[in-house]
Design a protein around this motif. Structure first.
Motif, short mmCIF file in Angstrom:
data_model
loop_
_atom_site.label_atom_id
_atom_site.label_comp_id
_atom_site.label_asym_id
_atom_site.label_seq_id
_atom_site.Cartn_x
_atom_site.Cartn_y
_atom_site.Cartn_z
N TYR A 142 -45.50 31.74 6.82
CA TYR A 142 -46.64 32.37 7.52
C TYR A 142 -46.90 33.76 6.97
O TYR A 142 -48.05 34.15 6.73
CB TYR A 142 -46.34 32.42 9.02
CG TYR A 142 -47.46 33.05 9.84
CD1 TYR A 142 -48.57 32.31 10.20
CD2 TYR A 142 -47.39 34.39 10.23
CE1 TYR A 142 -49.60 32.88 10.95
CE2 TYR A 142 -48.41 34.97 10.97
CZ TYR A 142 -49.51 34.22 11.34
OH TYR A 142 -50.52 34.79 12.07
N THR A 152 -57.11 36.04 10.72
CA THR A 152 -55.69 35.88 11.01
C THR A 152 -55.36 34.41 11.22
O THR A 152 -55.97 33.74 12.07
CB THR A 152 -55.30 36.68 12.26
OG1 THR A 152 -55.66 38.04 12.07
CG2 THR A 152 -53.81 36.57 12.54
N PRO A 153 -54.40 33.86 10.45
CA PRO A 153 -54.06 32.44 10.63
C PRO A 153 -53.32 32.19 11.94
O PRO A 153 -52.73 33.11 12.52
CB PRO A 153 -53.16 32.15 9.41
CG PRO A 153 -52.57 33.47 9.06
CD PRO A 153 -53.60 34.50 9.39
N LYS A 154 -53.34 30.96 12.37
CA LYS A 154 -52.68 30.58 13.62
C LYS A 154 -51.18 30.71 13.46
O LYS A 154 -50.60 30.39 12.41
CB LYS A 154 -53.06 29.15 13.98
CG LYS A 154 -52.53 28.69 15.33
CD LYS A 154 -52.97 27.26 15.63
CE LYS A 154 -52.41 26.81 16.98
NZ LYS A 154 -52.83 25.42 17.30
N LEU A 155 -50.52 31.18 14.51
CA LEU A 155 -49.07 31.33 14.49
C LEU A 155 -48.40 29.98 14.31
O LEU A 155 -48.91 28.94 14.76
CB LEU A 155 -48.59 31.97 15.79
CG LEU A 155 -48.91 33.46 16.00
CD1 LEU A 155 -48.42 33.88 17.38
CD2 LEU A 155 -48.29 34.33 14.93
N GLU A 157 -46.09 26.84 15.01
CA GLU A 157 -45.79 26.19 16.29
C GLU A 157 -44.34 26.46 16.69
O GLU A 157 -43.41 26.27 15.89
CB GLU A 157 -46.03 24.69 16.18
CG GLU A 157 -45.85 23.95 17.49
CD GLU A 157 -46.16 22.46 17.36
OE1 GLU A 157 -45.93 21.73 18.34
OE2 GLU A 157 -46.64 22.06 16.28
N TYR A 176 -50.76 38.77 18.54
CA TYR A 176 -51.62 37.81 17.84
C TYR A 176 -52.95 37.61 18.56
O TYR A 176 -54.02 37.67 17.96
CB TYR A 176 -50.88 36.49 17.66
CG TYR A 176 -51.77 35.35 17.23
CD1 TYR A 176 -52.19 35.22 15.91
CD2 TYR A 176 -52.22 34.40 18.16
CE1 TYR A 176 -53.02 34.17 15.52
CE2 TYR A 176 -53.04 33.36 17.78
CZ TYR A 176 -53.44 33.25 16.46
OH TYR A 176 -54.27 32.23 16.07
N TYR A 177 -52.88 37.36 19.88
CA TYR A 177 -54.11 37.12 20.63
C TYR A 177 -54.96 38.39 20.76
O TYR A 177 -56.18 38.32 20.86
CB TYR A 177 -53.79 36.55 22.01
CG TYR A 177 -53.44 35.09 21.96
CD1 TYR A 177 -54.38 34.14 21.65
CD2 TYR A 177 -52.13 34.68 22.18
CE1 TYR A 177 -54.05 32.79 21.58
CE2 TYR A 177 -51.78 33.33 22.12
CZ TYR A 177 -52.76 32.40 21.82
OH TYR A 177 -52.43 31.06 21.73
N LYS A 180 -56.89 38.34 17.54
CA LYS A 180 -57.95 37.32 17.57
C LYS A 180 -59.11 37.77 18.45
O LYS A 180 -60.28 37.50 18.14
CB LYS A 180 -57.40 35.99 18.08
CG LYS A 180 -56.31 35.38 17.21
CD LYS A 180 -56.78 35.15 15.78
CE LYS A 180 -57.81 34.04 15.68
NZ LYS A 180 -58.18 33.74 14.29
#
Length: 379
Positions: A142, A152-155, A157, A176-177, A180
């Motif tokens: 990541y 920003t790429p998705k964290l 899982e 992260y949120y 976003k």
């Protein structure tokens, strides 16, 4: 003596005058009275032939674009000049930029938040290698794919409970949120055209300060229009979606073909009408244009259509029997602005085509049909 002579002369003159006047009256008594010529009016007639008459509902209204967008700003900034002027009448293709606000300051804050997220993840990597060696590779991948200049790429899982506690406890998920959310708001500094269309209203100009919640203009699709008309509730169960509609311009020179696209499910309690929406497409049409619509509602069998001024207040019409006017009772089935549809009129009945001034039952007339041939009449 002179007085007696004068009175005698006056008496004789009076007697002679009375005699002459009496003879005049006697002579005039025997003169024939003048004969008044009988006037027979010529009337236009039709012969009844019952058939299927379509009920046409007339309504009118103004055109509005089916696709319309009111442009509002959700952020504050200086309106920057784009490739096209933001002016009424300007055309934009789908995806083109309508408005672009200066977002340099806000962009810097977004980049700062991204950098903080990257640093937070990088700071936990040593602990992940020691305590969670099985999940270390995905987090390392990541970080390797993290580009601060891109979205920003998705964290990765989170697979286990321990990993979840560890990651959330370090504030990685909330950071992260937050990033976003900032990225989503950054997109609001640029408004793009949701479809190909034309700008009909522009309330701001390049270089002005645009404030949050300020209306910027209106954008429409000029290829498809709708007209809203109010129809009597009596036709609520007759009208159907998809029915063809004839639309006529105000000057009666152009006719357009439309279609019933929607019918409101409720009736206006004040006017007792139902709203019908008519869709129409044509390159000559413009928003706000006034048109008259003729909707085909139903078809009435065994009926005729005549001018409304031929129907008497007593629900009767004039007919001609042996060149004499008479009346018969009829049953009106539908009224329009100029016409009325009648039922229960026997086939072959001769009726008036135009009103006759001073008409009355028993009046002698001379009939003229549509082909201008004169029928025999009894004088």
């Amino acid at each position: 003596m002179l007085r007696k002579i004068i009175l005698s002369i006056l008496g004789v003159a009076f007697i002679v005058g009375a005699f002459i006047f009496a003879n005049y009256l006697i002579d005039n008594k025997h003169k024939p009275k003048p004969v008044v010529p009988k006037v027979v009016k010529t009337v236009l007639v039709d012969t009844v032939k019952n058939g299927i008459i379509p009920v046409v509902i007339s309504a009118n209204g103004n055109l509005t674009s089916k696709q319309r967008v009111e442009l509002y700003s959700e952020v504050q900034g200086i309106f920057k000049t784009g490739s096209k002027l933001f002016k009424p009448g300007q055309k934009f293709n789908k995806g083109e930029t309508l408005i672009r606000l200066d977002a340099s300051e806000y962009y810097a804050s977004v980049q700062s938040a991204k950098s903080s997220l990257y640093n937070s993840i990088a700071a936990i990597m040593p602990d992940l290698r020691l305590d969670f060696s099985e999940v270390y590779p995905k987090w390392q991948a990541y970080l390797n794919g993290f580009d601060i200049n891109k979205s920003t790429p998705k964290l990765p899982e989170i697979s286990g409970e321990k990993e979840n506690y560890f990651i959330t406890g370090r504030g990685i998920v909330s950071a992260y949120y937050n990033v976003k959310n900032l990225e989503q708001r950054l997109t609001k500094y640029r408004i793009t055209a949701p479809f190909s269309g034309i700008l009909t209203e522009a309330l701001v100009t390049e270089g002005t300060l645009v404030r949050n919640g300020q209306k910027l203009g209106e954008f429409i699709n000029p290829s498809v229009y709708e007209m809203e008309v109010a129809i009597s509730k009596s036709f609520a169960d007759i009208l159907r979606e998809g029915e063809s509609v004839s639309l006529i311009s105000l000057d009666k020179t152009k006719v357009y073909e439309g279609m019933v696209s929607r019918i409101n499910g409720s009736i206006d309690p004040t006017t007792q009408t139902i709203t019908v929406y008519i869709e129409v497409k044509h390159r000559d049409l413009k928003e706000g244009m006034y048109l008259e619509a003729n909707l085909n509602a139903e078809k009435i069998e065994n009926a005729i259509e005549i001018d409304r001024n031929l129907l008497l207040d007593s629900q009767e019409i004039y007919v001609i029997n042996d060149s004499l006017l008479d009346v018969i009772s009829v049953k009106p089935a539908h009224f329009s602005n100029e016409k009325v549809i009648l039922k229960e009129v026997p086939n072959g009945t001769i009726i008036l085509r135009k009103p006759v001034p001073g008409a009355y039952v028993g009046m002698h007339v001379k009939s003229v049909k549509r082909n201008n041939s004169t029928t025999d009449s009894i004088q």
